[in-house]
Design a protein around this motif. Structure first.
Motif, short mmCIF file in Angstrom:
data_model
loop_
_atom_site.label_atom_id
_atom_site.label_comp_id
_atom_site.label_asym_id
_atom_site.label_seq_id
_atom_site.Cartn_x
_atom_site.Cartn_y
_atom_site.Cartn_z
N LYS A 84 17.07 19.96 3.31
CA LYS A 84 15.94 19.42 2.51
C LYS A 84 14.77 19.21 3.60
O LYS A 84 14.87 18.75 4.81
CB LYS A 84 16.40 18.13 1.80
N PRO A 85 13.33 19.56 3.16
CA PRO A 85 12.39 19.45 3.74
C PRO A 85 12.00 17.86 3.84
O PRO A 85 12.46 17.12 2.94
CB PRO A 85 11.23 19.96 3.09
N ILE A 86 11.32 17.24 4.70
CA ILE A 86 11.18 15.97 4.99
C ILE A 86 9.52 15.79 4.53
O ILE A 86 8.88 16.31 5.36
CB ILE A 86 11.40 15.22 6.43
N PHE A 87 9.26 14.88 3.50
CA PHE A 87 7.74 14.69 3.14
C PHE A 87 7.34 13.35 3.60
O PHE A 87 8.08 12.49 3.65
CB PHE A 87 7.62 14.85 1.68
N GLY A 88 6.08 13.49 3.60
CA GLY A 88 5.49 12.13 4.20
C GLY A 88 5.40 11.12 2.74
O GLY A 88 5.49 11.62 1.84
N LYS A 89 4.78 9.89 3.04
CA LYS A 89 4.58 9.02 1.98
C LYS A 89 3.20 8.25 2.47
O LYS A 89 2.86 8.32 3.33
CB LYS A 89 5.80 8.02 2.14
N SER A 90 2.68 7.89 1.18
CA SER A 90 1.54 7.04 1.33
C SER A 90 1.34 6.14 0.11
O SER A 90 1.57 6.74 -0.84
CB SER A 90 0.18 7.78 1.47
N PHE A 91 0.64 4.87 0.47
CA PHE A 91 0.44 3.92 -0.70
C PHE A 91 -0.71 2.98 -0.23
O PHE A 91 -0.63 2.76 0.76
CB PHE A 91 1.73 3.44 -1.39
N LYS A 92 -1.04 2.56 -1.55
CA LYS A 92 -2.07 1.45 -1.16
C LYS A 92 -1.89 0.04 -2.24
O LYS A 92 -1.45 0.60 -3.41
CB LYS A 92 -3.47 1.79 -1.40
N MET A 93 -1.86 -0.98 -1.75
CA MET A 93 -1.30 -2.03 -2.44
C MET A 93 -2.31 -3.24 -2.40
O MET A 93 -2.60 -3.51 -1.27
CB MET A 93 0.21 -2.40 -2.22
N LYS A 94 -2.60 -3.84 -3.39
CA LYS A 94 -3.45 -4.84 -3.41
C LYS A 94 -2.47 -6.07 -3.82
O LYS A 94 -1.85 -6.32 -4.75
CB LYS A 94 -4.53 -4.84 -4.64
N ASP A 139 -7.53 -15.99 -7.05
CA ASP A 139 -8.77 -16.25 -6.55
C ASP A 139 -9.62 -14.92 -6.62
O ASP A 139 -9.18 -14.28 -5.95
CB ASP A 139 -8.62 -16.77 -5.27
N ASN A 140 -10.87 -15.22 -7.27
CA ASN A 140 -11.59 -13.81 -7.20
C ASN A 140 -12.54 -13.62 -5.99
O ASN A 140 -13.33 -12.80 -6.07
CB ASN A 140 -12.39 -13.49 -8.55
N THR A 141 -12.56 -14.61 -5.05
CA THR A 141 -13.37 -14.49 -3.97
C THR A 141 -12.55 -13.78 -2.64
O THR A 141 -13.27 -13.52 -1.68
CB THR A 141 -13.77 -15.88 -3.50
N GLU A 142 -11.58 -13.50 -2.96
CA GLU A 142 -10.88 -12.77 -1.58
C GLU A 142 -9.85 -11.87 -2.14
O GLU A 142 -8.98 -11.83 -3.10
CB GLU A 142 -9.86 -13.63 -1.05
N ASP A 143 -9.75 -10.42 -1.39
CA ASP A 143 -9.02 -9.41 -1.91
C ASP A 143 -8.08 -9.02 -0.62
O ASP A 143 -8.54 -8.95 0.51
CB ASP A 143 -9.74 -8.18 -2.34
N SER A 144 -6.73 -8.72 -0.58
CA SER A 144 -6.12 -8.40 0.54
C SER A 144 -5.41 -6.78 0.05
O SER A 144 -4.89 -6.82 -1.03
CB SER A 144 -4.95 -9.35 0.88
N TRP A 145 -5.44 -6.11 1.16
CA TRP A 145 -4.80 -4.77 0.81
C TRP A 145 -4.05 -4.29 1.76
O TRP A 145 -4.14 -4.83 2.90
CB TRP A 145 -5.93 -3.69 0.64
N ILE A 146 -2.92 -3.51 1.46
CA ILE A 146 -2.19 -2.53 2.38
C ILE A 146 -2.25 -1.19 2.19
O ILE A 146 -2.23 -0.79 1.09
CB ILE A 146 -0.66 -3.01 2.06
N HIS A 147 -2.80 -0.77 3.14
CA HIS A 147 -2.77 0.73 3.23
C HIS A 147 -1.50 1.61 4.35
O HIS A 147 -1.46 0.97 5.32
CB HIS A 147 -4.23 1.37 3.93
N PHE A 148 -0.94 2.29 3.57
CA PHE A 148 0.29 2.73 4.53
C PHE A 148 0.27 4.23 4.43
O PHE A 148 0.11 4.90 3.28
CB PHE A 148 1.69 2.33 4.17
N ASN A 149 0.36 5.01 5.47
CA ASN A 149 0.37 6.63 5.43
C ASN A 149 1.69 7.00 6.60
O ASN A 149 1.53 6.51 7.70
CB ASN A 149 -0.78 7.11 6.05
#
Length: 280
Positions: free
Chosen positions: A144-154, A166-176
């Motif tokens: 089987k081939p191995i594929f990458g992954k990516s996601f963005k989560m708030k 709290d609408n004055t602050e946003d936090s994010w996770i970016h993964f590749n």
């Protein structure tokens, strides 16, 4: 009345052209000596990154092409062909392999310049052309081939009242997570062909009733053998057979040695040798 023969002196012929083709230089080379070394490598357990064969396939591509030559031809002398793959792409998370390329042809043919009752003369011409092709084929995977992954989560936090976001602050996770590219290797190609000539041009005169042609249809069945590859990490275990050390390595003082390399000899089996530190 007897016929008279006239001898022509080539030196007095002012129209004779001097031939410029000649052997400029020729040297007979002697044979060089060489010394063969048995290839050694580090034994396992070890992890390496190597091209892994994901699939080994033979693809059949059917082609029909209409070809027009530069000049009318009396016959085809020879056709040389080879296959070139320009695209071999696997769509991620599917088994669909997109293949593209061309068949390059070098056609040599004879033309008609003049005819009489006993002969026909002309030039040898050539035409080189590329016949493109593309197709998609489903493949079966051996690995089987191995594929990458990516996601963005708030992620949100609560306000001071602990009742509302709290609408004055946003936090994010970016993964590749990137993947090794999947590529192909052309192992061999085979072409089966049939040419159908449209002989609709008069050219033979009194020499022959055969007509010339400028257009013809070529039908080809092309077979290509492909390996679909991807660089992956592979674990190589330790050899489970006896490894005999070379004679020059059998010494009591091993302080200057850190590693062992092994090789396989058909008549002697697995052989080993120690590596000195300065050889790294």
């Amino acid at each position: 009345m007897p016929m008279k023969y006239i001898e022509a002196d080539c030196r007095d012929d002012q129209q004779a052209q001097r031939c410029e083709s000649r052997v400029i230089d020729s040297t007979t080379l002697g044979e060089c000596s060489n010394e063969f070394y048995q290839p050694y490598g580090r034994p396992g357990p070890i992890v390496v990154k190597v091209p892994v064969v994901l699939s080994n396939i033979k693809v059949q591509i059917d082609l029909e092409s209409d070809i027009r030559l530069e000049e009318p031809a009396f016959d085809i002398k020879t056709i040389d062909k080879h296959v070139c793959i320009t695209q071999c792409h696997l769509v991620p998370h599917t088994n669909k392999l997109f293949i593209g390329g061309f068949v390059q042809k070098n056609i040599q043919y004879s033309t008609v310049e003049c005819t009489n009752r006993t002969s026909i003369s002309g030039n040898i011409m050539h035409t080189t052309l590329n016949v493109p092709f593309k197709c998609v084929t489903p493949i079966c995977f051996d690995k089987k081939p191995i594929f990458g992954k990516s996601f963005k989560m708030k992620s949100n936090v609560l306000d001071e009242s602990m009742h509302c976001p709290d609408n004055t602050e946003d936090s994010w996770i970016h993964f590749n997570k990137f993947q090794e590219p999947i590529f192909c290797e052309l192992e061999w190609a085979k072409i089966l062909e049939t040419d159908i000539f449209e002989r609709d041009i008069e050219c033979g005169g009194n020499f022959t009733t055969e007509r010339c042609f400028q257009d013809f249809t070529e039908k080809m069945v092309v077979f290509v053998r492909l390996k679909v590859l991807q660089n992956q990490q592979v674990f190589i275990p330790e050899p489970d057979c006896e490894v005999e050390m070379e004679e020059e390595c059998r010494c009591d003082d091993h302080e200057d040695y850190e590693e062992v390399e092994v090789c396989y000899r058909p008549k002697k089996g697995m052989r080993g040798r120690r590596i000195k530190r300065e050889e790294y």
